[in-house]
Design a protein around this motif. Structure first.
Motif, mmCIF file in Angstrom:
data_model
loop_
_atom_site.group_PDB
_atom_site.id
_atom_site.type_symbol
_atom_site.label_atom_id
_atom_site.label_comp_id
_atom_site.label_asym_id
_atom_site.label_seq_id
_atom_site.Cartn_x
_atom_site.Cartn_y
_atom_site.Cartn_z
ATOM 1 N N VAL A 249 0.846 -1.187 0.000
ATOM 2 C CA VAL A 249 0.000 0.000 0.000
ATOM 3 C C VAL A 249 0.886 1.242 0.000
ATOM 4 O O VAL A 249 2.058 1.191 0.390
ATOM 5 C CB VAL A 249 -0.944 0.027 1.228
ATOM 6 C CG1 VAL A 249 -1.837 -1.203 1.246
ATOM 7 C CG2 VAL A 249 -0.145 0.140 2.523
ATOM 8 N N PRO A 250 0.362 2.387 -0.437
ATOM 9 C CA PRO A 250 1.141 3.617 -0.361
ATOM 10 C C PRO A 250 1.541 3.922 1.087
ATOM 11 O O PRO A 250 0.799 3.614 2.024
ATOM 12 C CB PRO A 250 0.174 4.679 -0.904
ATOM 13 C CG PRO A 250 -0.788 3.911 -1.755
ATOM 14 C CD PRO A 250 -0.954 2.592 -1.078
ATOM 15 N N ALA A 251 2.701 4.527 1.254
ATOM 16 C CA ALA A 251 3.209 4.814 2.599
ATOM 17 C C ALA A 251 2.225 5.648 3.406
ATOM 18 O O ALA A 251 2.057 5.427 4.620
ATOM 19 C CB ALA A 251 4.558 5.521 2.504
ATOM 20 N N GLN A 252 1.553 6.601 2.759
ATOM 21 C CA GLN A 252 0.604 7.456 3.471
ATOM 22 C C GLN A 252 -0.562 6.650 4.024
ATOM 23 O O GLN A 252 -1.021 6.880 5.153
ATOM 24 C CB GLN A 252 0.091 8.552 2.536
ATOM 25 C CG GLN A 252 -0.776 9.596 3.222
ATOM 26 C CD GLN A 252 -1.150 10.732 2.285
ATOM 27 O OE1 GLN A 252 -0.768 10.739 1.123
ATOM 28 N NE2 GLN A 252 -1.901 11.703 2.790
ATOM 29 N N ALA A 270 11.630 -0.268 -0.634
ATOM 30 C CA ALA A 270 12.544 0.668 -1.292
ATOM 31 C C ALA A 270 11.828 1.577 -2.281
ATOM 32 O O ALA A 270 12.283 2.688 -2.546
ATOM 33 C CB ALA A 270 13.651 -0.105 -2.003
ATOM 34 N N ASP A 271 10.692 1.120 -2.827
ATOM 35 C CA ASP A 271 9.987 1.917 -3.828
ATOM 36 C C ASP A 271 9.014 2.921 -3.213
ATOM 37 O O ASP A 271 8.253 3.573 -3.930
ATOM 38 C CB ASP A 271 9.247 1.010 -4.812
ATOM 39 C CG ASP A 271 8.163 0.166 -4.137
ATOM 40 O OD1 ASP A 271 7.977 0.297 -2.909
ATOM 41 O OD2 ASP A 271 7.514 -0.624 -4.842
ATOM 42 N N GLY A 272 9.020 3.038 -1.887
ATOM 43 C CA GLY A 272 8.149 3.995 -1.234
ATOM 44 C C GLY A 272 6.838 3.416 -0.742
ATOM 45 O O GLY A 272 6.109 4.073 0.009
ATOM 46 N N GLN A 273 6.517 2.200 -1.148
ATOM 47 C CA GLN A 273 5.314 1.552 -0.654
ATOM 48 C C GLN A 273 5.609 0.867 0.687
ATOM 49 O O GLN A 273 6.763 0.774 1.116
ATOM 50 C CB GLN A 273 4.813 0.514 -1.659
ATOM 51 C CG GLN A 273 4.393 1.091 -2.995
ATOM 52 C CD GLN A 273 3.748 0.054 -3.880
ATOM 53 O OE1 GLN A 273 2.541 -0.079 -3.921
ATOM 54 N NE2 GLN A 273 4.563 -0.696 -4.606
ATOM 55 N N THR A 274 4.569 0.367 1.309
ATOM 56 C CA THR A 274 4.718 -0.360 2.568
ATOM 57 C C THR A 274 4.014 -1.699 2.449
ATOM 58 O O THR A 274 2.863 -1.764 1.990
ATOM 59 C CB THR A 274 4.116 0.444 3.738
ATOM 60 O OG1 THR A 274 4.814 1.687 3.874
ATOM 61 C CG2 THR A 274 4.238 -0.337 5.044
#
Length: 342
Positions: A249-252, A270-274
């Motif tokens: 999911v998106p980090a936000q 590493a790609d900004g997702q979680t």
């Protein structure tokens, strides 16, 4: 060379670890890769689509397979080269995965220990890019030989050619195109193996046994103990292992969920997702141990769906869809099914 036999209306219940009732329109077991041209000729004569079957441990059969099922049963494993810092080993597609891992360890080679006790076959492992406890096949795969049905030729692919992603590969995206024949792995002499110990329970298990300097074999035994405690043996309780992928999911969105559920496991990528733990989400929603007839969720691991006896594939899929809907409504997170659904 054994005689090639093509069977009609062949029962597949014993060849999928969910033990689901289904038939293949035609079925052929390939025990000798030199017979592949003969098999492909038989498949073309049948007019049926090709379906390649490995160990059946990542398969949800909801209906009969109107296909020519090619069951890879080829055997053989060997050391191709051994240098001071790297060892190249090869196994035929039909080799059972866990016994192969144990064989590499018995030869004094490390690298696959975190992937111990995963069901399935060597040839199927790259399809799913199997992974566990911080290691995936793409981390260890050197190359493989496959028949390209589209180009009608034998090809050798390296790890980059396989277009690996999380539980994904070019083989999974184009299943009718590829027949994996054998796989090669770049491993290490045991003493110089870079051990992947980031997964907490592995360290805890080793610490409990007072093992301060573990070997690859120690890590394998720890992984086996952890998996055996959480995951049911398909020979005792029919299942296909982890049924849902851990969602990205998106980090936000992950931060918003963590504000509401501080104990939720989360793993920034590493790609900004979680990456979230699908099992945790399912358990929080109350599905752990749920049972509807013979279709259920395992009592010890919410990530595993189980067939208690006579469930059909349609019933297992219906249960999975109910879980997916519930998780999306509760957490706004989409769960993807890991096994191949027919």
């Amino acid at each position: 060379m054994s005689q090639l036999i093509v069977r009609e209306a062949f029962a597949l219940s014993a060849l999928n670890t969910f033990a689901l009732p289904a038939q293949a329109a035609q079925y052929c077991a390939l025990s000798d890769s030199s017979q592949l041209p003969e098999v492909l000729a038989a498949q073309q004569r049948s007019g049926l689509a090709l379906f390649v079957l490995g160990g059946g441990s990542n398969l949800l059969l909801t209906q009969n397979l109107d296909a020519f099922v090619l069951h890879m049963t080829t055997q053989g494993k060997r050391v191709l080269s051994q240098q001071a810092d790297v060892v190249l080993v090869e196994a035929e597609a039909g080799e059972a995965w866990h016994p192969f891992v144990l064989w590499t360890l018995s030869q004094g080679f490390g690298g696959l220990e975190n992937l111990s006790l995963i069901p399935g076959t060597v040839g199927a492992a790259p399809v799913q890019n199997i992974g566990a406890y911080g290691v995936e096949i793409n981390d260890r795969l050197h190359s493989l030989d496959a028949w390209d049905c589209q180009q009608e030729q034998l090809v050798t692919l390296n790890a980059q050619d396989c277009a690996f992603a999380y539980r994904d590969s070019c083989f999974k995206r184009e299943p009718a195109r590829w027949i994996i024949l054998r796989v090669r792995f770049a491993l290490y002499p045991a003493a110089s193996t870079p051990l992947a110990l980031e997964y907490g329970p592995i360290r805890q298990h080793l610490s409990h046994l007072d093992i301060a300097q573990p070997t690859p074999a120690d890590v394998s035994r720890a992984v086996c103990a952890i998996r055996a405690e959480k995951l049911p043996d398909p020979r005792q309780l029919a299942n296909a292992g982890s049924f849902f992928k851990n969602p990205l999911v998106p980090a936000q969105q992950a931060l918003a969920l963590l504000a509401q559920y501080p104990a939720m496991p989360s793993y920034p990528q590493a790609d900004g997702q979680t990456k979230l733990a699908a099992g945790w989400l399912i358990e929080q929603a109350g599905w752990k141990g749920y049972r509807d007839g013979d279709a259920g969720v395992h009592a010890n691991q919410a990530l595993v769906l189980v067939n208690y006896g006579s469930a059909t594939g349609a019933q297992m899929k219906a249960l999975a869809q109910r879980i997916q809907t519930d998780i999306h409504e509760r957490f706004a997170v989409a769960l993807d099914i890991e096994p191949i659904v027919i």
